[in-house]
Motif scaffolding. Structure first.
Motif, short mmCIF file in Angstrom:
data_model
loop_
_atom_site.label_atom_id
_atom_site.label_comp_id
_atom_site.label_asym_id
_atom_site.label_seq_id
_atom_site.Cartn_x
_atom_site.Cartn_y
_atom_site.Cartn_z
N ALA A 60 29.03 -38.21 -19.38
CA ALA A 60 27.85 -38.13 -18.52
C ALA A 60 26.93 -36.97 -18.87
O ALA A 60 25.83 -36.86 -18.33
N SER A 61 27.34 -36.09 -19.78
CA SER A 61 26.55 -34.88 -20.03
C SER A 61 25.45 -35.10 -21.06
O SER A 61 24.65 -34.19 -21.29
N GLY B 201 23.16 -38.20 -23.81
CA GLY B 201 22.94 -39.50 -24.43
C GLY B 201 23.00 -40.70 -23.51
O GLY B 201 22.38 -40.73 -22.44
N GLY C 266 25.50 -41.87 -21.70
CA GLY C 266 26.13 -41.59 -20.41
C GLY C 266 25.14 -40.94 -19.45
O GLY C 266 25.07 -41.31 -18.26
N SER D 122 32.82 -35.07 -18.34
CA SER D 122 32.82 -34.76 -19.78
C SER D 122 33.41 -33.35 -19.85
O SER D 122 33.89 -32.85 -18.82
N ARG D 123 33.37 -32.70 -21.01
CA ARG D 123 33.96 -31.36 -21.09
C ARG D 123 33.02 -30.28 -20.56
O ARG D 123 33.46 -29.30 -19.96
N LEU E 250 38.87 -35.83 -22.60
CA LEU E 250 39.56 -37.09 -22.90
C LEU E 250 40.71 -36.90 -23.90
O LEU E 250 41.57 -37.77 -24.03
N CYS F 266 32.33 -43.96 -21.21
CA CYS F 266 31.26 -43.78 -22.21
C CYS F 266 31.55 -42.59 -23.13
O CYS F 266 31.00 -42.52 -24.22
N GLY F 267 32.40 -41.68 -22.71
CA GLY F 267 32.67 -40.49 -23.53
C GLY F 267 33.27 -40.87 -24.88
O GLY F 267 34.14 -41.73 -24.95
N THR G 108 31.87 -49.48 -26.33
CA THR G 108 32.50 -49.41 -27.65
C THR G 108 31.38 -49.23 -28.66
O THR G 108 30.71 -48.20 -28.65
N LYS H 34 37.27 -47.87 -32.05
CA LYS H 34 36.49 -48.83 -31.25
C LYS H 34 37.11 -50.23 -31.33
O LYS H 34 37.13 -50.96 -30.34
N VAL I 222 21.67 -46.00 -31.24
CA VAL I 222 20.97 -45.50 -30.05
C VAL I 222 20.63 -44.04 -30.33
O VAL I 222 21.47 -43.28 -30.83
N THR J 29 20.66 -40.76 -29.78
CA THR J 29 21.33 -39.69 -29.01
C THR J 29 21.81 -38.63 -30.00
O THR J 29 21.56 -38.74 -31.21
N VAL K 262 24.74 -38.42 -31.01
CA VAL K 262 26.04 -38.89 -31.53
C VAL K 262 26.26 -38.50 -32.98
O VAL K 262 27.36 -38.10 -33.36
N ASN L 105 26.90 -34.71 -33.31
CA ASN L 105 28.26 -34.35 -32.86
C ASN L 105 29.36 -35.01 -33.68
O ASN L 105 30.54 -34.66 -33.53
N1 LIG Z 1 24.37 -43.42 -30.09
C1 LIG Z 1 24.79 -44.46 -30.75
O1 LIG Z 1 24.19 -44.90 -31.76
C2 LIG Z 1 26.01 -45.21 -30.26
C3 LIG Z 1 26.21 -46.51 -30.73
C4 LIG Z 1 27.34 -47.21 -30.30
C5 LIG Z 1 28.22 -46.63 -29.42
N2 LIG Z 1 28.01 -45.35 -28.99
C6 LIG Z 1 29.00 -44.79 -28.06
O2 LIG Z 1 28.34 -44.37 -26.90
C7 LIG Z 1 29.11 -43.35 -26.26
C8 LIG Z 1 28.20 -42.19 -25.89
O3 LIG Z 1 27.71 -41.60 -27.09
P1 LIG Z 1 26.23 -41.03 -27.20
O4 LIG Z 1 25.55 -41.83 -28.22
O5 LIG Z 1 25.63 -40.88 -25.87
O6 LIG Z 1 26.55 -39.62 -27.89
P2 LIG Z 1 26.50 -38.11 -27.33
O7 LIG Z 1 25.13 -37.79 -26.88
O8 LIG Z 1 27.13 -37.29 -28.40
O9 LIG Z 1 27.44 -38.16 -26.05
C9 LIG Z 1 28.84 -38.17 -26.16
C10 LIG Z 1 29.42 -37.87 -24.79
O10 LIG Z 1 30.86 -37.89 -24.89
C11 LIG Z 1 31.37 -36.69 -24.32
N3 LIG Z 1 32.61 -36.29 -24.97
C12 LIG Z 1 32.80 -36.02 -26.30
N4 LIG Z 1 34.05 -35.62 -26.51
C13 LIG Z 1 34.68 -35.62 -25.30
C14 LIG Z 1 35.98 -35.29 -24.84
N5 LIG Z 1 36.93 -34.82 -25.67
N6 LIG Z 1 36.26 -35.41 -23.52
C15 LIG Z 1 35.33 -35.85 -22.66
N7 LIG Z 1 34.08 -36.17 -23.02
C16 LIG Z 1 33.76 -36.06 -24.32
C17 LIG Z 1 30.26 -35.65 -24.51
O11 LIG Z 1 30.31 -34.62 -23.53
P3 LIG Z 1 30.94 -33.15 -23.71
O12 LIG Z 1 30.52 -32.63 -25.04
O13 LIG Z 1 30.37 -32.43 -22.53
O14 LIG Z 1 32.43 -33.36 -23.59
C18 LIG Z 1 29.02 -36.50 -24.27
O15 LIG Z 1 28.76 -36.58 -22.91
C19 LIG Z 1 30.21 -42.97 -27.26
O16 LIG Z 1 31.42 -43.61 -26.88
C20 LIG Z 1 29.71 -43.55 -28.57
O17 LIG Z 1 30.76 -43.88 -29.44
C21 LIG Z 1 26.93 -44.64 -29.38
#
Ligand SMILES: NC(=O)c1ccc[n+]([C@@H]2O[C@H](COP(=O)([O-])OP(=O)(O)OC[C@H]3O[C@@H](n4cnc5c(N)ncnc54)[C@H](OP(=O)(O)O)[C@@H]3O)[C@@H](O)[C@H]2O)c1
Length: 267
Positions: free
Chosen positions: A15-16, A18, A20, A38-39, A66, A92-93, A143, A161, A190, A192, A194, A197
């Motif tokens: 939730a912190s 992208g 989420g 999230s963390r 997580l 979503c994390g 996923t 995934k 998307v 973000t 991602v 990180n």
């Molecule tokens: N962006 C894309 O292109 C895309 C495409 C397909 C799927 N996704 C999926 O969408 C989801 C969200 O990703 P996003 O694109 O929004 O990327 P993001 O902005 O990097 O967000 C990732 C989120 O996961 C949390 N997280 C990471 N490690 C964690 C841990 N050990 N424990 C708890 N929380 C954790 C982060 O928060 P903290 O750092 O605060 O823990 C952050 O809130 C992910 O599952 C990703 O695989 C993304």
């Protein structure tokens, strides 16, 4: 805007940032009760403040790692003490990868599985008894298109995934005689953090915004499509750009897809 999510108790991980974070705001605008995890607690508090401004019925900030599976049952008990029940869990994390399989250490493979797969499974399993008691609940997991086919530079990520698809398809079948629903959401690119990180082969964040990610769908659009899938009770949805075509290609023409995917330049 519908009122489907009004007063629903929705727990969102990741939730912190992208997708989420965008999901939090979309649910807040419909008047949901929210639990944000999230963390990074300060980031969650920032998101919580905005969610309240946008109309959330209530917001609980619950930090959670997580990768720390043993802490998860206790955290679920804490949340249930405050909320009574959770109507919708949105898993979503997660964390991605940018490296060839042969240059990714086994530690990184394990770390990505521990967060994306085992962390999500641990949280889901800890919440499931309560959902069964109340005979109510919807488990939604973000996923990826990479959960439907593997691409270069994503071996561990794709594995984590794909594993989620196996787990939640089985769980959905097991829950078929109950009102509890299971939805898998497979986004393509998307825009973000991602890729910033995402882990390099040695476990350090790569720190770079990929071009494909930068040109991807907005997180707000991804959140809108996710909430529509939840509202409609979908079992699985895919959305994104050209990368979604790969899902059809792999299913209908697997040999052709195999030749195409090895030529695709994936950063
Ligand atoms: N962006 C894309 O292109 C895309 C495409 C397909 C799927 N996704 C999926 O969408 C989801 C969200 O990703 P996003 O694109 O929004 O990327 P993001 O902005 O990097 O967000 C990732 C989120 O996961 C949390 N997280 C990471 N490690 C964690 C841990 N050990 N424990 C708890 N929380 C954790 C982060 O928060 P903290 O750092 O605060 O823990 C952050 O809130 C992910 O599952 C990703 O695989 C993304």
């Amino acid at each position: 805007m519908s009122d489907f999510f009004q007063n629903k108790r929705i727990w969102i991980t990741g939730a912190s940032s992208g997708i989420g974070e965008a999901l939090v705001y979309a649910c807040a605008e419909e008047g949901a009760h929210l639990v944000l995890s999230s963390r990074k607690e300060p980031e969650l508090r920032r998101v919580a403040t905005t969610a309240t401004e946008k109309g959330a019925a209530s917001v609980i900030v619950q930090p959670l790692d997580l990768a720390d599976h043993t802490s998860i049952p206790g955290i679920v008990s804490l949340v249930l003490q405050k909320t009574g029940k959770v109507d919708i869990l949105i898993n979503c994390g997660g964390i991605s990868q940018r490296e060839l399989a042969m240059d990714t250490t086994l530690e990184v493979d394990k770390k990505i599985m521990n967060i994306n797969y085992f962390g999500t499974v641990a949280l889901t399993k800890a919440l499931l008894p309560g959902m069964l008691t109340h005979q109510l609940g919807h488990i939604v997991t973000i996923t990826s298109v990479t959960g439907k086919y593997g691409t270069p530079m994503r071996s561990a990520y794709a594995a984590s995934k794909h594993a989620l698809h196996g787990f939640f398809d089985s769980l959905r079948a097991e829950l078929g005689h109950t009102p509890i629903r299971v939805t898998l959401v497979c986004p393509g690119f998307v825009r973000t953090n991602v890729s910033i990180n995402a882990l390099a082969g040695d476990g350090r964040p790569q720190g770079i915004m990929d071009e494909a990610t930068n040109k991807g769908m907005t997180p707000e659009e991804a959140a809108r499509r996710t909430l529509r899938a939840i509202r409609q009770g979908k079992e699985e949805v895919w959305f994104g750009g050209r990368e979604v075509v790969g899902i059809y290609l792999k299913r209908l023409f697997p040999a052709y897809f195999s030749k195409v995917i090895r030529r695709v330049k994936v950063t």
